[in-house]
Write a protein that holds these residues in place. Sequence first.
Motif: not given
Length: 75
Positions: A36-47, A51-67
């Motif tokens: 069902e999922w294409d990629i799994i990533a282990l993320v380490e952040v300080d808060s 995490l929210g900023t990283f996912v919303m601004e860096k990951i979800r904005t990548l061309p090709g990322v759907k969900l």
Amino acid sequence: MLAYLLITVGSGREKDIAETLKNYNEIKQVHILFGEWDIIALVEVDSPEHLGTFVMEKIRTLPGVKLTSTMIVAQ
């Protein structure tokens, strides 16, 4: 804090996006999946805010990322 990030991408984009993810300091591991999922990533952040900023601004904005789905590790 640690979290797992599940990502669905457009067809044929798995390798490109996985390689892009490896360039972020917050990403500790990346694996391409079958199923069902294409990629799994282990993320380490300080808060949760970082995490929210990283996912919303860096990951979800990548061309090709759907969900994405983020699972914070209970420690």
